[in-house]
Design a protein around this motif. Structure first.
Motif, mmCIF file in Angstrom:
data_model
loop_
_atom_site.group_PDB
_atom_site.id
_atom_site.type_symbol
_atom_site.label_atom_id
_atom_site.label_comp_id
_atom_site.label_asym_id
_atom_site.label_seq_id
_atom_site.Cartn_x
_atom_site.Cartn_y
_atom_site.Cartn_z
ATOM 1 N N ILE A 199 0.844 -1.207 0.000
ATOM 2 C CA ILE A 199 0.000 0.000 0.000
ATOM 3 C C ILE A 199 0.872 1.247 0.000
ATOM 4 C CG2 ILE A 199 -1.691 1.330 1.328
ATOM 5 C CD1 ILE A 199 -2.816 -1.330 2.347
ATOM 6 N N CYS A 200 1.917 1.232 0.812
ATOM 7 C CA CYS A 200 2.845 2.371 0.833
ATOM 8 C C CYS A 200 3.495 2.563 -0.532
ATOM 9 C CB CYS A 200 3.919 2.147 1.899
ATOM 10 S SG CYS A 200 3.326 2.198 3.595
ATOM 11 N N PHE A 201 3.929 1.445 -1.145
ATOM 12 C CA PHE A 201 4.584 1.547 -2.449
ATOM 13 C C PHE A 201 3.613 2.040 -3.516
ATOM 14 C CE2 PHE A 201 5.945 -0.190 -6.552
ATOM 15 C CZ PHE A 201 7.226 0.347 -6.628
ATOM 16 N N ALA A 202 2.377 1.575 -3.462
ATOM 17 C CA ALA A 202 1.385 2.032 -4.437
ATOM 18 C C ALA A 202 1.144 3.530 -4.293
ATOM 19 C CB ALA A 202 0.073 1.271 -4.248
ATOM 20 N N THR A 203 1.084 4.013 -3.061
ATOM 21 C CA THR A 203 0.905 5.448 -2.815
ATOM 22 C C THR A 203 2.085 6.232 -3.385
ATOM 23 O OG1 THR A 203 -0.271 4.897 -0.769
ATOM 24 C CG2 THR A 203 0.473 7.169 -1.022
ATOM 25 N N TYR A 204 3.272 5.746 -3.138
ATOM 26 C CA TYR A 204 4.486 6.366 -3.682
ATOM 27 C C TYR A 204 4.490 6.333 -5.211
ATOM 28 C CZ TYR A 204 9.179 5.760 -5.689
ATOM 29 O OH TYR A 204 10.280 5.802 -6.517
ATOM 30 N N ALA A 205 4.152 5.173 -5.783
ATOM 31 C CA ALA A 205 4.202 5.012 -7.242
ATOM 32 C C ALA A 205 3.195 5.910 -7.948
ATOM 33 C CB ALA A 205 3.953 3.546 -7.607
ATOM 34 N N LEU A 206 2.014 6.040 -7.370
ATOM 35 C CA LEU A 206 1.014 6.922 -7.975
ATOM 36 C C LEU A 206 1.477 8.366 -7.987
ATOM 37 C CD1 LEU A 206 -2.266 5.429 -6.413
ATOM 38 C CD2 LEU A 206 -1.560 5.309 -8.818
ATOM 39 N N GLU A 207 2.268 8.728 -6.987
ATOM 40 C CA GLU A 207 2.763 10.105 -6.900
ATOM 41 C C GLU A 207 3.987 10.346 -7.772
ATOM 42 O OE1 GLU A 207 4.567 13.217 -3.520
ATOM 43 O OE2 GLU A 207 3.718 11.272 -2.911
ATOM 44 N N HIS A 208 4.926 9.407 -7.771
ATOM 45 C CA HIS A 208 6.211 9.639 -8.435
ATOM 46 C C HIS A 208 6.412 8.818 -9.712
ATOM 47 C CE1 HIS A 208 7.774 12.071 -5.116
ATOM 48 N NE2 HIS A 208 7.208 11.192 -4.292
ATOM 49 N N GLY A 209 5.546 7.815 -9.939
ATOM 50 C CA GLY A 209 5.698 7.005 -11.143
ATOM 51 C C GLY A 209 5.550 7.762 -12.445
ATOM 52 N N PRO A 210 4.507 8.597 -12.590
ATOM 53 C CA PRO A 210 4.335 9.322 -13.859
ATOM 54 C C PRO A 210 5.531 10.206 -14.216
ATOM 55 C CG PRO A 210 2.315 9.404 -12.573
ATOM 56 C CD PRO A 210 3.370 8.797 -11.678
ATOM 57 N N GLY A 211 6.300 10.621 -13.215
ATOM 58 C CA GLY A 211 7.472 11.455 -13.478
ATOM 59 C C GLY A 211 8.754 10.664 -13.627
ATOM 60 N N GLY A 212 8.637 9.340 -13.661
ATOM 61 C CA GLY A 212 9.816 8.512 -13.879
ATOM 62 C C GLY A 212 10.533 8.096 -12.617
ATOM 63 N N TYR A 213 9.862 8.159 -11.500
ATOM 64 C CA TYR A 213 10.435 7.722 -10.224
ATOM 65 C C TYR A 213 11.746 8.447 -9.915
ATOM 66 C CZ TYR A 213 7.105 3.900 -10.870
ATOM 67 O OH TYR A 213 5.958 3.170 -11.085
ATOM 68 N N GLN A 214 11.729 9.767 -10.040
ATOM 69 C CA GLN A 214 12.925 10.555 -9.744
ATOM 70 C C GLN A 214 13.315 10.449 -8.273
ATOM 71 O OE1 GLN A 214 14.726 12.127 -12.191
ATOM 72 N NE2 GLN A 214 13.271 11.055 -13.524
ATOM 73 N N LYS A 215 12.326 10.210 -7.434
ATOM 74 C CA LYS A 215 12.577 10.031 -6.007
ATOM 75 C C LYS A 215 12.453 8.553 -5.672
ATOM 76 C CE LYS A 215 11.096 11.807 -1.507
ATOM 77 N NZ LYS A 215 10.241 12.814 -0.836
ATOM 78 N N PRO A 216 13.471 7.934 -5.076
ATOM 79 C CA PRO A 216 13.386 6.503 -4.759
ATOM 80 C C PRO A 216 12.404 6.233 -3.622
ATOM 81 C CG PRO A 216 15.454 7.415 -3.962
ATOM 82 C CD PRO A 216 14.798 8.490 -4.753
ATOM 83 N N PHE A 217 11.897 4.999 -3.595
ATOM 84 C CA PHE A 217 10.921 4.622 -2.574
ATOM 85 C C PHE A 217 11.510 4.708 -1.169
ATOM 86 C CE2 PHE A 217 8.747 1.009 -0.246
ATOM 87 C CZ PHE A 217 7.594 1.733 0.028
ATOM 88 N N THR A 218 12.809 4.384 -1.046
ATOM 89 C CA THR A 218 13.441 4.456 0.276
ATOM 90 C C THR A 218 13.419 5.879 0.822
ATOM 91 O OG1 THR A 218 15.581 4.632 -0.850
ATOM 92 C CG2 THR A 218 14.936 2.450 -0.039
ATOM 93 N N SER A 219 13.589 6.858 -0.065
ATOM 94 C CA SER A 219 13.535 8.257 0.375
ATOM 95 C C SER A 219 12.122 8.638 0.789
ATOM 96 C CB SER A 219 14.027 9.184 -0.748
ATOM 97 O OG SER A 219 15.380 8.942 -1.052
ATOM 98 N N TRP A 220 11.146 8.114 0.030
ATOM 99 C CA TRP A 220 9.743 8.372 0.392
ATOM 100 C C TRP A 220 9.440 7.796 1.767
ATOM 101 C CZ3 TRP A 220 5.290 5.743 1.669
ATOM 102 C CH2 TRP A 220 4.077 6.439 1.529
ATOM 103 N N MET A 221 9.944 6.600 2.034
ATOM 104 C CA MET A 221 9.740 5.992 3.332
ATOM 105 C C MET A 221 10.470 6.768 4.424
ATOM 106 S SD MET A 221 7.643 3.427 3.390
ATOM 107 C CE MET A 221 8.044 2.897 5.055
ATOM 108 N N ASP A 222 11.637 7.307 4.109
ATOM 109 C CA ASP A 222 12.359 8.121 5.091
ATOM 110 C C ASP A 222 11.568 9.378 5.443
ATOM 111 O OD1 ASP A 222 14.459 6.343 5.202
ATOM 112 O OD2 ASP A 222 15.679 7.414 3.717
#
Length: 277
Positions: A133-156
């Motif tokens: 669920i956390c990853f899906a939330t992150y992906a919906l936000e940053h996926g369209p832009g090419g994942y410029q921000k890594p998931f680990t940073s989002w979790m941090d």
């Protein structure tokens, strides 16, 4: 598999939206394609309204309340989990939410040594679901832009979530018990001077309580075993101390016996009076 499907969906959806922006494909066509491929209504099942089947576990509800954006993340990942799950909804693989429930059923009827392994598996499934669920939330936000921000940073940025799942993943009802008021009624029956005459009513009442306690389980061996185990535990719990002592002594003399509910009823009836046989 679920994460890969999510990444691919966002990739395709983003490309379609880019094609829409340059007027290569009409908006209605893009909307239809996205709905048909990724958001179509799945077949209904009889358990769809069950809170746990919907993933409404305590730690998940806490997550949704803490970070509202995860509501959409959960909706998206739940749809993909369903599509990856068993037929008729999915392609025949595994539904992670159902795995939590089904493994919990196995835990309920397992012996104590096996419960350790089942519990570890349940907690693993819960942790996976939380982070998906956390990853899906992150992906919906940053996926369209090419994942410029890594998931680990989002979790941090949301470091409290690691503590939330670590402390909340085992917030499940690990042991089912009969309601306290119902136990008092059973104790009144067993403590009556003519309790042997009440055994028929007592057995039926305990089974009724066990059935009500496991009403959420589907019919089958798991439900039957769960009911019998709870019935046996309940009977031992309500026994007067003197009867419990004699029954326990007899059980210790024959440790190889399974001592299921009906066996315990026989022991209570035979040895409960304290007479020598």
């Amino acid at each position: 598999m679920v994460a890969a499907c999510l990444i691919k969906e966002i990739q395709i959806t983003s490309e379609l939206r880019k094609m829409e922006d340059i007027d290569l494909v009409s908006k209605s066509t893009v909307d239809d394609l996205i709905h048909q491929k990724f958001e179509g209504v799945l077949p209904k099942c009889q358990d769809d309204d069950d809170p746990f089947i919907k993933g409404e576990f305590d730690v998940i509800k806490e997550l949704l309340e803490k970070i509202p954006a995860t509501i959409e993340g959960k909706r998206k990942i739940d749809h993909i989990i369903d599509m990856c799950g068993p037929i008729p909804k999915g392609t025949g693989l595994q539904n992670l939410r159902e795995c939590i429930i089904e493994t919990k059923w196995k835990y309920d009827v397992a012996t104590e040594d096996k419960q350790v392994a089942w519990k570890a598996l349940i907690l693993n499934f819960m942790e996976r679901y939380f982070y998906l669920i956390c990853f899906a939330t992150y992906a919906l936000e940053h996926g369209p832009g090419g994942y410029q921000k890594p998931f680990t940073s989002w979790m941090d940025d949301h470091k409290e979530l690691r503590t939330m799942i670590e402390e909340g993943k085992d917030k499940l009802e690990w042991y089912r018990t009969v309601d306290a008021q119902k136990l008092e009624h059973l104790k009144d029956l067993i403590n009556a001077p003519n309790y042997k005459e009440n055994l028929g009513v007592l057995i039926r009442t305990i089974y009724d309580f066990a059935f009500a306690t496991y009403a959420d389980l589907p019919r089958g061996a798991i439900k039957n075993n769960s009911m019998r185990r709870l019935a046996a535990t309940t009977l031992m719990e309500i026994l007067p101390p003197d009867i419990a002592e004699r029954v326990n002594k007899k059980m210790e003399e024959d440790p190889s016996n399974s001592h299921d509910f009906l066996s315990l009823v026989g022991l209570v009836s035979y040895y409960g009076s304290g007479e020598e046989h």
